[in-house]
Scaffold this active site. Structure first.
Site, PDB file in Angstrom:
ATOM      1  N   ARG A 126       0.806  -1.212   0.000  1.00 15.82           N
ATOM      2  CA  ARG A 126       0.000   0.000   0.000  1.00 15.82           C
ATOM      3  C   ARG A 126       0.841   1.265   0.000  1.00 15.82           C
ATOM      4  O   ARG A 126       0.543   2.219  -0.728  1.00 15.82           O
ATOM      5  CB  ARG A 126      -0.966  -0.011   1.200  1.00 15.82           C
ATOM      6  CG  ARG A 126      -1.851   1.219   1.333  1.00 15.82           C
ATOM      7  CD  ARG A 126      -2.474   1.678   0.009  1.00 15.82           C
ATOM      8  NE  ARG A 126      -3.169   0.615  -0.683  1.00 15.82           N
ATOM      9  CZ  ARG A 126      -3.506   0.672  -1.951  1.00 15.82           C
ATOM     10  NH1 ARG A 126      -3.199   1.727  -2.685  1.00 15.82           N
ATOM     11  NH2 ARG A 126      -4.140  -0.340  -2.525  1.00 15.82           N
ATOM     12  N   LYS A 175       2.402  24.474  -4.206  1.00 12.47           N
ATOM     13  CA  LYS A 175       1.090  23.919  -3.838  1.00 12.47           C
ATOM     14  C   LYS A 175       1.143  22.397  -3.929  1.00 12.47           C
ATOM     15  O   LYS A 175       0.566  21.776  -4.830  1.00 12.47           O
ATOM     16  CB  LYS A 175       0.011  24.498  -4.754  1.00 12.47           C
ATOM     17  CG  LYS A 175      -0.138  26.014  -4.614  1.00 12.47           C
ATOM     18  CD  LYS A 175      -1.127  26.576  -5.617  1.00 12.47           C
ATOM     19  CE  LYS A 175      -1.209  28.095  -5.511  1.00 12.47           C
ATOM     20  NZ  LYS A 175      -2.115  28.689  -6.514  1.00 12.47           N
ATOM     21  N   LYS A 218       6.218  38.611  -3.645  1.00 13.98           N
ATOM     22  CA  LYS A 218       4.823  38.621  -4.091  1.00 13.98           C
ATOM     23  C   LYS A 218       4.097  39.858  -3.569  1.00 13.98           C
ATOM     24  O   LYS A 218       4.684  40.689  -2.874  1.00 13.98           O
ATOM     25  CB  LYS A 218       4.134  37.329  -3.653  1.00 13.98           C
ATOM     26  CG  LYS A 218       4.865  36.072  -4.153  1.00 13.98           C
ATOM     27  CD  LYS A 218       4.053  34.826  -4.000  1.00 13.98           C
ATOM     28  CE  LYS A 218       3.034  34.704  -5.112  1.00 13.98           C
ATOM     29  NZ  LYS A 218       2.306  33.422  -5.085  1.00 13.98           N
ATOM     30  N   GLU A 230       6.712  39.766  -8.390  1.00  8.98           N
ATOM     31  CA  GLU A 230       5.374  39.687  -8.973  1.00  8.98           C
ATOM     32  C   GLU A 230       4.863  41.090  -9.287  1.00  8.98           C
ATOM     33  O   GLU A 230       4.999  42.001  -8.468  1.00  8.98           O
ATOM     34  CB  GLU A 230       4.448  38.996  -7.966  1.00  8.98           C
ATOM     35  CG  GLU A 230       3.020  38.803  -8.441  1.00  8.98           C
ATOM     36  CD  GLU A 230       2.189  38.107  -7.377  1.00  8.98           C
ATOM     37  OE1 GLU A 230       2.238  36.871  -7.295  1.00  8.98           O
ATOM     38  OE2 GLU A 230       1.487  38.816  -6.618  1.00  8.98           O
ATOM     39  N   ASP A 266       1.090  38.499 -12.768  1.00  5.76           N
ATOM     40  CA  ASP A 266       0.067  37.857 -11.949  1.00  5.76           C
ATOM     41  C   ASP A 266      -1.333  38.157 -12.475  1.00  5.76           C
ATOM     42  O   ASP A 266      -1.773  39.306 -12.511  1.00  5.76           O
ATOM     43  CB  ASP A 266       0.188  38.343 -10.498  1.00  5.76           C
ATOM     44  CG  ASP A 266      -0.813  37.681  -9.580  1.00  5.76           C
ATOM     45  OD1 ASP A 266      -1.007  36.461  -9.708  1.00  5.76           O
ATOM     46  OD2 ASP A 266      -1.415  38.390  -8.748  1.00  5.76           O
TER      47      ASP A 266
END
Length: 282
Positions: free
Chosen positions: A99, A134, A166, A199, A221
């Site tokens: 598994r 992410k 950012k 950004e 962005d």
């Protein structure tokens, strides 16, 4: 700082700990200790194979006496019914490893399949598809490796190997120029040789970055494809360019044709379905 291999080893330890507990009582109660057998890794869905090297690590951690015969290597296009490898050894060990090995291989192969699909959409263009941060907690190294296996390109691994300024950094720092200057000073005073990316949210932001300098890459962005084309022309090759935000497989090529160097896509890792496969006794 821990190495990639150390992080993967710790992940495998955790995976076994949560699955095995104080023992696989089903296997221990039904399978004789001296039973030896073979199991095949059977592909049940078309895609890109990834994780064979990790499967070797899982099997070796379970029982070093298990022998592995690999038929298909990572990065290969596979079809339903293909046999990727055959493992031979103590049956108890094969069942215990099953598994954990499948969970990892299915996830990695799903990521690799997605990365191949996105990069293929840009065929003939110089644009490269990038992954993001992410990722599944604890599995980042494996998912980043799977992206490369599928033909995609890794963005930064984490917060430590690149500076990405950012919108929140810019707002908290008091402006675009201040954020860039502070990042450059930080690298200089701490002896860090890191690429700096910033950004931007408008063409005016791009003009300010061009005038100020001090970065290696500009990220557009949530620009439209049309605005991206204008942005690329405005940059004029002075910096690397990247598109991010609101990009799907359906509009990906429009962004590539706008001329950006990179397109970052969170869906490579955060919205992936595992590739179906099974580990069956011969």
């Amino acid at each position: 700082m821990k190495t990639k291999d150390q992080l993967i080893d710790e992940l495998l330890d955790l995976a076994f700990a949560e699955d095995l507990g104080d023992g696989d009582h089903t296997t221990l109660s039904t399978i004789p200790a001296d039973a030896v057998g073979k199991s095949r890794l059977i592909i049940k869905e078309d895609g890109i194979l990834s994780g064979v090297n990790i499967a070797k690590m899982v099997l070796d951690k379970t029982d070093p006496s298990i022998k592995l015969e690999v038929m298909i290597e990572d990065g290969t296009e596979v079809k339903k019914g293909d046999v990727a490898f055959i493992a031979e050894g103590p049956v108890r060990s094969l069942l215990i490893a099953e598994r954990t090995m499948l969970n990892i291989m299915q996830r990695m192969s799903g990521v690799a399949t997605m990365a191949r699909k996105y990069q293929d959409e840009l065929q003939g263009l110089h644009t490269r598809v990038l992954d993001t941060r992410k990722t599944t907690p604890g599995m980042r190294m494996l998912e980043k490796e799977a992206v490369k296996t599928g033909g995609g390109t890794n963005h930064r691994i984490g917060l430590f190997d690149m500076i990405l300024i950012k919108d929140n950094h810019i707002d908290f720092a008091g402006g675009l120029e201040k954020a860039i200057d502070r990042a450059r000073e930080y690298c200089r005073s701490n002896g860090k040789d890191l690429k700096i990316e910033v950004e931007v949210r408008s063409l005016d932001d791009i003009r300010r970055v061009i005038e100020h300098g001090g970065v290696d890459r500009i990220m557009f962005d949530n620009f439209t494809p049309e605005l991206t084309r204008e942005a690329v022309e405005l940059v004029g090759g002075r910096f690397e360019t990247e598109s991010s935000g609101g990009i799907t497989l359906e509009n990906l090529r429009q962004y590539g044709e706008a001329g950006v160097d990179f397109i970052s896509v969170g869906a490579l890792t955060h919205s992936v379905k595992g590739l179906d496969m099974s580990f069956k006794a011969v």
